[in-house]
Design an enzyme around this catalytic site. Structure first.
Site, PDB file in Angstrom:
ATOM      1  N   ASP A 103       0.871  -1.174   0.000  1.00  0.00           N
ATOM      2  CA  ASP A 103       0.000   0.000   0.000  1.00  0.00           C
ATOM      3  C   ASP A 103       0.905   1.220   0.000  1.00  0.00           C
ATOM      4  OD1 ASP A 103      -1.732   2.053   0.454  1.00  0.00           O
ATOM      5  OD2 ASP A 103      -2.541   1.285   2.331  1.00  0.00           O
ATOM      6  N   TRP A 154       5.679  -3.584   7.647  1.00  0.00           N
ATOM      7  CA  TRP A 154       4.729  -4.680   7.650  1.00  0.00           C
ATOM      8  C   TRP A 154       5.205  -5.724   6.662  1.00  0.00           C
ATOM      9  CZ3 TRP A 154       4.007  -0.682   4.350  1.00  0.00           C
ATOM     10  CH2 TRP A 154       3.404  -0.900   3.110  1.00  0.00           C
ATOM     11  N   TRP A 183       4.257   3.609   8.253  1.00  0.00           N
ATOM     12  CA  TRP A 183       5.364   2.839   8.827  1.00  0.00           C
ATOM     13  C   TRP A 183       6.619   3.679   9.016  1.00  0.00           C
ATOM     14  CZ3 TRP A 183       5.085  -1.420  11.554  1.00  0.00           C
ATOM     15  CH2 TRP A 183       3.913  -2.170  11.465  1.00  0.00           C
TER      16      TRP A 183
END
Lengths: 384, 179
Positions: free
Chosen positions: B81, B106, B157
């Protein structure tokens, strides 16, 4: 030499400053006054979180009647938003990156007066608040509105408890391995979904400083039937839905989450349909009908796909009611009342869409209008 | 998945101890110092148990021996993403110059159609600069909400970096899923 444009501007300036009396005599011209409108137009409101990652986000306010934009409440980056049940106060958890992309940041809880679209208070947060797509369970308030709970991620997870009246942070509750905030209907507890399939509940007490924790039995399987974090109340139960279309009804009345019931909205339906989106389910209490954004030909990874239909489901009767075509929606909200209205966010168009719901036609939806300018929005809230 | 679970279980235990010390300033800094060593990040990658041959065989942009690395359908991008770093000055496993590698990430599990094996792909963000011009891709195979934080792709992130502005995302092979 004086340039023509400058000359024209000078003339206009002089006209504005010196020649009003003359003009008024000749054309009965009444000059307009320049001011700030004091308040938004009356009537019920729809709130949309317009999330920006590189600049100012906003809570856009629309008329629930025709989706006219009434203005916005401006916030920082990557907001979460919350609207109090009375619709008069709104909150945004804002991230202000002082240099937009690098260096120090500041995170605050903005408090807004909806009627004047103004910030009334700014409460400094510890700087751990999750910077994430907006979901309703990531910014919530206690039943009495005394506390606002902020979801943190560093990526270790915790919840900041904010005393709104005092304008200060009370404490940070560690919620390891758990995500989402689901306040109790009474008192000052909240529950959170944990990755091992349990729910953790935390009672912070009347002063917000406690953190009594209980853990439920395993409720769901995050590998085989993961639940979305979106939720709504069905009666006194918390309702969740899984990627596979299973609805979990959970009670939090004892202080520990327990399972009330579980049923499927996809069982007996054509193969391949599944829920998809962000804040993807909403319940109309007056009629006992659950609405969910659904897409066909589901696959591993399609759980955030926008809708092709919205399904209406009779919860008490455990039966499907109607499957209305509704393209491109990722989040929805249905109003209370016997003849509800449903609002949805269209991901592709950047619009908020209004649907009339017909209780006499098995709760079929009919689009009645839309409002643009929602940008990247995943939360829509209907005010009273 | 066991490796990921272990990492985040450890993280959460660390957080439980430190996060109660709210607003003391040192709690988070201390936590991040410890956590940084355990997370999937640039400096740690050479120590991870992945097949080093893949770094050589598939990280050569332009050669694209196993697919179009600028397409969102490229196999490594099965749960990505973000904007592709390899279209704005970076590579499949390198951030563009001047940006910061995220300290946390992730992880997706993607099947390589060339050998039919499942690989753990670390989707590290690159941080501290304006959003890059690379293609925006959004896929979510195996993705889970934040209660499985290591599998969650909705969140920034760059959150654990000093500079938290999102720039772009890389897709680094860090292991075999069955290993």
């Amino acid at each position: 030499m004086i340039k023509p444009k400058l000359l024209a501007a000078s003339a206009l300036c002089c006209a504005t400053m010196l020649t009003f009396p003359l003009m008024a005599q000749e054309a009965e011209f009444v000059p307009e006054t320049f001011s700030v409108k004091e308040a938004i137009e009356p009537g019920p409101n729809i709130f949309v979180g317009k999330q920006e990652w590189g600049g100012a986000s906003s809570i856009e306010v629309y008329s629930a009647d025709d989706l006219t934009n009434k203005g916005n409440m401006t916030a920082g980056g990557i907001i979460q938003l919350l609207v109090a049940p009375d619709g008069k106060t709104a909150y945004a958890q804002s991230t202000f990156m002082k240099r937009y992309t690098y260096g120090p940041i500041e995170q605050v809880l903005n408090v807004y007066d909806v009627n004047t679209l103004s910030i009334t208070k700014e409460i400094l947060l510890p700087g751990k608040a999750a910077m994430v797509a907006a979901y309703e369970p990531l910014l919530a308030q206690s039943a009495d509105g005394k506390f606002v709970y902020v979801q943190n991620a560093t990526p270790a997870t915790s919840v900041t408890v904010v005393d709104v009246a005092a304008g200060s942070v009370v404490q940070e509750v560690a919620t390891p391995g758990c995500w989402g905030i689901y306040p109790s209907l009474e008192g000052h507890s909240f529950s959170s979904i944990c990755g091992d399939g349990t729910f953790a509940s935390f009672d912070v007490g009347t002063d917000g400083a406690a953190a009594e924790k209980t853990i439920s039995e395993k409720i769901f399987d995050a590998d085989t039937d993961p639940i979305f974090i979106a939720s709504d109340r069905i009666g006194s139960d918390l309702a969740f839905i899984s990627y596979n279309g299973n609805v979990y009804l959970l009670s939090d009345t004892t202080g520990t989450i327990t399972s009330t019931d579980k049923f499927s909205i996809t069982e007996g339906q054509p193969e391949g349909w599944a829920p998809g989106g962000y804040n993807l389910l909403s319940y109309n209490d007056a009629n006992g009908v659950l609405f969910v954004t659904m897409h066909a030909e589901a696959y591993d990874g399609s759980h955030k796909n926008a809708s092709e239909e919205i399904w209406a489901y009779d919860v008490a009767g455990r039966k499907a009611l109607y499957q209305s075509p509704a393209h491109g929606l990722i989040s929805i909200k249905v109003t209370d009342g016997e003849t509800p209205v449903l609002f949805g966010l269209n991901e592709e168009e950047g619009t908020v869409v209004r649907y009339a719901v017909d209780p006499d036609a098995r709760f079929a939806l009919k689009e009645t209008g839309s409002g643009d300018g929602t940008g990247f929005a995943t939360v829509v809230v209907a005010g009273p | 998945m066991a490796m990921i679970d272990t990492i985040f279980e450890w993280l959460d235990r660390g957080a439980e101890k430190s996060s109660r010390r709210i607003a003391q300033g040192t709690g988070r800094r201390s936590f991040l110092t410890k956590a940084g060593a355990a997370m999937l990040g640039g400096s740690l990658l050479p120590m991870l148990p992945f097949d080093r041959n893949f770094g050589q065989a598939f990280a050569q942009e332009g050669a694209s021996p196993d697919g179009d690395q600028t397409s969102c359908d490229y196999w490594r991008y099965c749960a990505l993403d973000g904007n592709l770093c390899n279209e704005c000055g970076g590579t499949l496993n390198q951030c563009p110059p001047g940006s910061e590698a995220s300290k946390v990430s992730w992880v997706g599990t993607c099947r390589n159609p060339n050998d039919e094996k499942d690989y753990l792909v670390s989707y590290n963000d690159c941080c501290g600069k304006a959003t890059c011009a690379g293609s925006f891709c959004f896929t979510s195979e195996g993705e889970r909400p934040g209660y499985r934080m290591g599998l969650y792709n909705d969140i920034n992130w760059c959150m654990a970096n000093d500079s938290k502005g999102y720039h772009c995302t890389v897709a680094v092979l860090v292991g075999l899923a069955d290993a």
